[in-house]
Design an enzyme around this catalytic site. Structure first.
Site, short mmCIF file in Angstrom:
data_model
loop_
_atom_site.label_atom_id
_atom_site.label_comp_id
_atom_site.label_asym_id
_atom_site.label_seq_id
_atom_site.Cartn_x
_atom_site.Cartn_y
_atom_site.Cartn_z
N ASN A 1 -7.89 7.02 4.53
CA ASN A 1 -6.91 5.95 4.73
C ASN A 1 -7.35 5.09 5.90
O ASN A 1 -8.07 5.55 6.79
CB ASN A 1 -5.56 6.56 5.13
CG ASN A 1 -4.65 6.74 3.96
OD1 ASN A 1 -4.85 6.17 2.90
ND2 ASN A 1 -3.61 7.55 4.16
N LYS B 1 -5.64 -2.82 1.81
CA LYS B 1 -4.82 -1.61 1.89
C LYS B 1 -4.30 -1.42 3.32
O LYS B 1 -3.18 -0.97 3.53
CB LYS B 1 -5.67 -0.41 1.43
CG LYS B 1 -4.97 0.93 1.48
CD LYS B 1 -4.71 1.49 0.08
CE LYS B 1 -3.79 2.70 0.09
NZ LYS B 1 -4.41 3.90 0.58
N ASN C 1 3.61 2.35 7.18
CA ASN C 1 3.52 3.76 7.60
C ASN C 1 4.18 4.06 8.94
O ASN C 1 4.96 5.00 9.06
CB ASN C 1 2.06 4.20 7.60
CG ASN C 1 1.48 4.27 6.20
OD1 ASN C 1 1.87 3.52 5.33
ND2 ASN C 1 0.55 5.17 5.97
O1 KPL Z 1 -0.51 4.42 1.15
C1 KPL Z 1 0.62 4.71 1.47
C2 KPL Z 1 0.77 5.87 2.38
O2 KPL Z 1 1.81 6.50 2.37
O3 KPL Z 1 -0.18 6.15 3.12
C3 KPL Z 1 1.79 3.86 1.00
C4 KPL Z 1 1.27 2.62 0.28
C5 KPL Z 1 2.64 3.45 2.16
C6 KPL Z 1 2.59 4.59 -0.05
O4 KPL Z 1 3.36 5.63 0.46
#
Ligand code: KPL
Length: 326
Positions: free
Chosen positions: A119, A201, A209
């Site tokens: 992420n 993203k 978040n």
């Molecule tokens: O990618 C996400 C995350 O929780 O890390 C989202 C898009 C906010 C979806 O929950």
């Protein structure tokens, strides 16, 4: 030379190793091992990289599709002495990726490509900088997976995965890797500009978040919360300014906010990954989300007080971090 480079990707001859046996790692392992119904030719050999200090033979779990069908999956842990992976998918958290790769890469030939599924941003660049001669790729995925109970991994909703090269050595391998991972039936596309894709993203994660973690609410809960309403325009203004300074295209702050709110609405009942980390006492990925925006702002001489404030407030929530997993 790795088996991947010897020309057998996706033909069931290569071995795909997965580093990080959390929800996302189990999702990919399951889809690789099972392949689309009836298409046994698309099945891949897959195994998890064993974490140091553990010695299980395999991991067994139920993988539930978005349609509610469950399949039994059994994935072996690899033996570094005998197994020769041809591809490594890295599905650890962003906070763990460097240490996990430092432990794993010494036993992996330099030609074996790595696909990073972390992420946020910053960890992908750190890996590419640390191993510039390896084929390093990054993935940006909207596939959703969670583990509501031990032994059950739920593919919550079908998404899409874009993959792009982070180092020059990865470029000639991109289409083979996309084909191999696309044979699972999941939607996988090559991305010539992976940095821009990762930023798309990042915008969403930066706007959702931290707020869900601080407000302890599901994604949709932020939309009417006074704290969110007070700060979201500042987050978006800073995102816009940093993106422009990075040489990226960015719509105005108002349009960024609309994109964020569309995702918050479409995932209204979801617990974000950051809120889940805080609830479980794990280290969050804040340094790779709002923290990354603040760091890039600092490097580019752009004030980012709102992203920095969110980073500090989330860091204060994780006072007793526990062991982390994806
Ligand atoms: O990618 C996400 C995350 O929780 O890390 C989202 C898009 C906010 C979806 O929950």
């Amino acid at each position: 030379m790795s088996r991947f480079q010897s020309g057998q990707p996706g033909a069931g001859d290569g071995l795909t190793a997965i580093l990080g046996a959390g929800a996302l790692g189990q999702l990919w392992a399951g889809y690789l091992a099972l392949a689309p119904a009836g298409n046994t030719a698309a099945r891949s050999r897959v195994g998890f990289v064993e974490r140091p200090g553990t010695n299980p033979a395999s991991l067994c779990y139920q993988l539930q599709t978005p349609q509610g069908q469950a399949s039994e999956v059994s994935v072996s842990f690899l033996d570094p002495a005998t197994d020769r992976p041809s591809l490594l998918l890295v599905t650890t958290k962003a906070t763990d990726v460097l240490s996990a790769l430092k432990a794993t890469l010494p036993s992996l030939p330099e030609a074996v490509p790595l696909v990073l599924f972390q992420n946020g941003m910053g960890s992908q660049q750190a890996v590419a900088a640390q191993w510039p001669d390896r084929p390093v790729l990054a993935a940006s995925t909207t596939e959703g997976a969670n583990r509501p109970e031990p032994g059950l991994t739920v593919h919550a909703g079908r998404g899409q995965t874009w993959i792009g090269a982070m180092t020059p050595a990865a470029e000639p391998l991109l289409s083979q890797i996309v084909t191999l991972l696309g044979n699972t039936g999941l939607a996988v596309m090559p991305e010539p500009d992976i940095r821009a894709r990762l930023w798309q993203k990042l915008i969403i994660n930066a706007g959702i978040n931290a707020f869900t973690a601080l407000l302890d609410c599901p994604n949709g809960g932020i939309l009417t919360a006074p704290f969110y309403l007070q700060w979201i325009d500042g987050v978006c203004k800073e995102l816009h300014q940093v993106m422009i300074a990075e040489g990226l295209q960015s719509p105005g702050a108002g349009e960024l906010r609309q994109k964020i709110e569309a995702v918050a609405r479409s995932t209204a009942t979801n617990t974000s990954s950051m809120r889940a980390d805080v609830l479980r006492g794990r280290t969050t990925e804040i340094d790779y989300i709002n923290g990354y925006v603040a760091d890039r702002g600092k490097a580019l001489n752009i004030a980012t007080p709102v992203n920095q404030m969110l980073r500090q407030q989330v860091q204060q929530l994780s006072v007793t971090p526990g062991p982390s997993a994806t």
